[in-house]
Motif scaffolding. Structure first.
Motif, PDB file in Angstrom:
ATOM      1  N   ASN A 172      10.650   8.080  -8.350  1.00  0.00           N
ATOM      2  CA  ASN A 172       9.786   7.384  -7.391  1.00  0.00           C
ATOM      3  C   ASN A 172      10.190   5.928  -7.220  1.00  0.00           C
ATOM      4  OD1 ASN A 172       8.274   9.636  -6.821  1.00  0.00           O
ATOM      5  ND2 ASN A 172       6.655   9.136  -8.274  1.00  0.00           N
ATOM      6  N   TYR A 173      10.604   5.307  -8.308  1.00  0.00           N
ATOM      7  CA  TYR A 173      11.048   3.909  -8.271  1.00  0.00           C
ATOM      8  C   TYR A 173      12.236   3.767  -7.314  1.00  0.00           C
ATOM      9  CZ  TYR A 173      12.940  -0.497 -10.110  1.00  0.00           C
ATOM     10  OH  TYR A 173      13.425  -1.769 -10.247  1.00  0.00           O
ATOM     11  N   ASN A 174      13.227   4.626  -7.472  1.00  0.00           N
ATOM     12  CA  ASN A 174      14.411   4.564  -6.603  1.00  0.00           C
ATOM     13  C   ASN A 174      14.065   4.886  -5.155  1.00  0.00           C
ATOM     14  OD1 ASN A 174      16.190   3.790  -8.644  1.00  0.00           O
ATOM     15  ND2 ASN A 174      16.491   5.903  -9.291  1.00  0.00           N
ATOM     16  N   ARG A 175      13.168   5.850  -4.933  1.00  0.00           N
ATOM     17  CA  ARG A 175      12.739   6.177  -3.573  1.00  0.00           C
ATOM     18  C   ARG A 175      11.996   4.995  -2.948  1.00  0.00           C
ATOM     19  NH1 ARG A 175       8.963  10.409  -4.026  1.00  0.00           N
ATOM     20  NH2 ARG A 175       8.788  10.319  -1.781  1.00  0.00           N
ATOM     21  N   GLY A 176      11.174   4.315  -3.743  1.00  0.00           N
ATOM     22  CA  GLY A 176      10.451   3.142  -3.261  1.00  0.00           C
ATOM     23  C   GLY A 176      11.391   2.010  -2.876  1.00  0.00           C
ATOM     24  N   LEU A 177      12.439   1.785  -3.674  1.00  0.00           N
ATOM     25  CA  LEU A 177      13.430   0.756  -3.334  1.00  0.00           C
ATOM     26  C   LEU A 177      14.170   1.105  -2.044  1.00  0.00           C
ATOM     27  CD1 LEU A 177      15.007  -0.189  -6.796  1.00  0.00           C
ATOM     28  CD2 LEU A 177      13.131  -1.299  -5.569  1.00  0.00           C
ATOM     29  N   GLU A 178      14.485   2.373  -1.870  1.00  0.00           N
ATOM     30  CA  GLU A 178      15.151   2.824  -0.639  1.00  0.00           C
ATOM     31  C   GLU A 178      14.238   2.610   0.572  1.00  0.00           C
ATOM     32  OE1 GLU A 178      18.319   3.675  -0.023  1.00  0.00           O
ATOM     33  OE2 GLU A 178      18.610   3.092  -2.125  1.00  0.00           O
ATOM     34  N   TYR A 179      12.948   2.880   0.407  1.00  0.00           N
ATOM     35  CA  TYR A 179      11.977   2.640   1.472  1.00  0.00           C
ATOM     36  C   TYR A 179      11.998   1.164   1.887  1.00  0.00           C
ATOM     37  CZ  TYR A 179       7.400   1.237   3.267  1.00  0.00           C
ATOM     38  OH  TYR A 179       6.388   0.651   3.997  1.00  0.00           O
ATOM     39  N   LEU A 180      11.956   0.257   0.903  1.00  0.00           N
ATOM     40  CA  LEU A 180      11.966  -1.174   1.204  1.00  0.00           C
ATOM     41  C   LEU A 180      13.232  -1.581   1.951  1.00  0.00           C
ATOM     42  CD1 LEU A 180      10.547  -2.571  -2.163  1.00  0.00           C
ATOM     43  CD2 LEU A 180       9.371  -2.496   0.052  1.00  0.00           C
ATOM     44  N   LYS A 181      14.361  -1.109   1.486  1.00  0.00           N
ATOM     45  CA  LYS A 181      15.633  -1.428   2.151  1.00  0.00           C
ATOM     46  C   LYS A 181      15.661  -0.854   3.563  1.00  0.00           C
ATOM     47  CE  LYS A 181      18.183  -1.530  -2.182  1.00  0.00           C
ATOM     48  NZ  LYS A 181      19.130  -0.815  -3.043  1.00  0.00           N
ATOM     49  N   GLY A 182      15.148   0.363   3.702  1.00  0.00           N
ATOM     50  CA  GLY A 182      15.172   1.051   4.997  1.00  0.00           C
ATOM     51  C   GLY A 182      14.353   0.372   6.080  1.00  0.00           C
ATOM     52  N   ILE A 183      13.277  -0.300   5.696  1.00  0.00           N
ATOM     53  CA  ILE A 183      12.459  -0.975   6.708  1.00  0.00           C
ATOM     54  C   ILE A 183      12.881  -2.432   6.923  1.00  0.00           C
ATOM     55  CG2 ILE A 183      10.477   0.547   6.399  1.00  0.00           C
ATOM     56  CD1 ILE A 183       9.130  -1.766   4.831  1.00  0.00           C
ATOM     57  N   TYR A 212       0.827  -1.204   0.000  1.00  0.00           N
ATOM     58  CA  TYR A 212       0.000   0.000   0.000  1.00  0.00           C
ATOM     59  C   TYR A 212       0.865   1.260   0.000  1.00  0.00           C
ATOM     60  CZ  TYR A 212      -2.958   3.671   1.977  1.00  0.00           C
ATOM     61  OH  TYR A 212      -3.601   4.853   2.207  1.00  0.00           O
ATOM     62  N   ARG A 213       1.905   1.266   0.814  1.00  0.00           N
ATOM     63  CA  ARG A 213       2.794   2.432   0.894  1.00  0.00           C
ATOM     64  C   ARG A 213       3.523   2.656  -0.432  1.00  0.00           C
ATOM     65  NH1 ARG A 213       4.386   4.698   6.124  1.00  0.00           N
ATOM     66  NH2 ARG A 213       5.693   5.769   4.630  1.00  0.00           N
ATOM     67  N   LEU A 214       3.945   1.573  -1.096  1.00  0.00           N
ATOM     68  CA  LEU A 214       4.608   1.720  -2.397  1.00  0.00           C
ATOM     69  C   LEU A 214       3.685   2.395  -3.407  1.00  0.00           C
ATOM     70  CD1 LEU A 214       6.420  -1.726  -2.739  1.00  0.00           C
ATOM     71  CD2 LEU A 214       7.499   0.504  -2.387  1.00  0.00           C
ATOM     72  N   VAL A 215       2.420   2.042  -3.353  1.00  0.00           N
ATOM     73  CA  VAL A 215       1.446   2.614  -4.292  1.00  0.00           C
ATOM     74  C   VAL A 215       1.119   4.055  -3.899  1.00  0.00           C
ATOM     75  CG1 VAL A 215      -0.916   2.425  -5.168  1.00  0.00           C
ATOM     76  CG2 VAL A 215       0.475   0.363  -4.891  1.00  0.00           C
ATOM     77  N   ARG A 216       0.761   4.276  -2.647  1.00  0.00           N
ATOM     78  CA  ARG A 216       0.308   5.593  -2.211  1.00  0.00           C
ATOM     79  C   ARG A 216       1.436   6.619  -2.106  1.00  0.00           C
ATOM     80  NH1 ARG A 216      -1.288   6.846   3.689  1.00  0.00           N
ATOM     81  NH2 ARG A 216       0.803   7.632   3.583  1.00  0.00           N
ATOM     82  N   ASP A 217       2.529   6.258  -1.426  1.00  0.00           N
ATOM     83  CA  ASP A 217       3.590   7.227  -1.136  1.00  0.00           C
ATOM     84  C   ASP A 217       4.579   7.417  -2.281  1.00  0.00           C
ATOM     85  OD1 ASP A 217       2.356   7.357   1.309  1.00  0.00           O
ATOM     86  OD2 ASP A 217       3.929   6.264   2.381  1.00  0.00           O
ATOM     87  N   TYR A 218       4.735   6.384  -3.129  1.00  0.00           N
ATOM     88  CA  TYR A 218       5.751   6.456  -4.178  1.00  0.00           C
ATOM     89  C   TYR A 218       5.155   6.363  -5.580  1.00  0.00           C
ATOM     90  CZ  TYR A 218       8.566   5.868  -0.070  1.00  0.00           C
ATOM     91  OH  TYR A 218       9.119   6.043   1.174  1.00  0.00           O
ATOM     92  N   ASP A 219       3.837   6.298  -5.673  1.00  0.00           N
ATOM     93  CA  ASP A 219       3.124   6.273  -6.951  1.00  0.00           C
ATOM     94  C   ASP A 219       3.650   5.180  -7.890  1.00  0.00           C
ATOM     95  OD1 ASP A 219       1.115   7.175  -8.651  1.00  0.00           O
ATOM     96  OD2 ASP A 219       2.471   8.540  -9.703  1.00  0.00           O
ATOM     97  N   LEU A 220       3.902   3.996  -7.315  1.00  0.00           N
ATOM     98  CA  LEU A 220       4.425   2.884  -8.097  1.00  0.00           C
ATOM     99  C   LEU A 220       3.299   1.938  -8.489  1.00  0.00           C
ATOM    100  CD1 LEU A 220       7.697   2.128  -6.123  1.00  0.00           C
ATOM    101  CD2 LEU A 220       7.430   3.433  -8.231  1.00  0.00           C
TER     102      LEU A 220
END
Length: 135
Positions: free
Chosen positions: A56-67, A21-29
């Protein structure tokens, strides 16, 4: 637009979080879930295709790694040896993507590699060992 397929592995601490959900909403992926499973220990994995604009793609990947999501690219390909195949059709009932399928009325097994998600379900059921993973 960037698009790639990944295998995401989640610890039990992450399974109940709204990560997709966060990938879709926060990163528009755009997320295309190809296969997912949560085991009895509440650890899980998702095979998915992730796409979006580069930033957004790179930010989304960073989000996944960060959590703490364990991410790896979906690599390898399934090779089906038609000559080795016994045409029993066992693999077709285990293929969640419909990449291995049987046609009628000839009752022949066929393989569409563009649909394959490399889940490897077919490997265990093929008695003739006509299916293998190549990296």
């Amino acid at each position: 637009m960037v698009a790639n397929k990944f295998v995401l592995r989640f610890s039990s601490a992450l399974v109940e979080q709204p990560i997709i959900y966060r990938l879709v909403r926060d990163y528009d992926l755009i997320v295309n879930i190809l296969k997912a499973d949560i085991n009895p220990h509440k650890e899980g994995y998702v095979v998915l295709e992730l796409s979006g604009d580069s930033e957004n793609y790179n930010r989304g990947l960073e989000y996944l790694k960060g959590i703490g999501v364990d991410m790896s690219p979906l690599s390898g390909t399934i090779f089906w040896d038609k000559d080795r195949c016994l045409q029993c059709g066992a693999c077709t009932s285990f293929c969640p993507a419909g990449a291995l399928y049987m046609t009628t009325p000839d009752r022949e097994v066929h393989f569409d590699d563009s649909k394959c998600i490399i889940c490897e379900s077919c490997l265990d059921v093929c008695m003739a060992r006509a299916v293998e993973v190549r990296f």
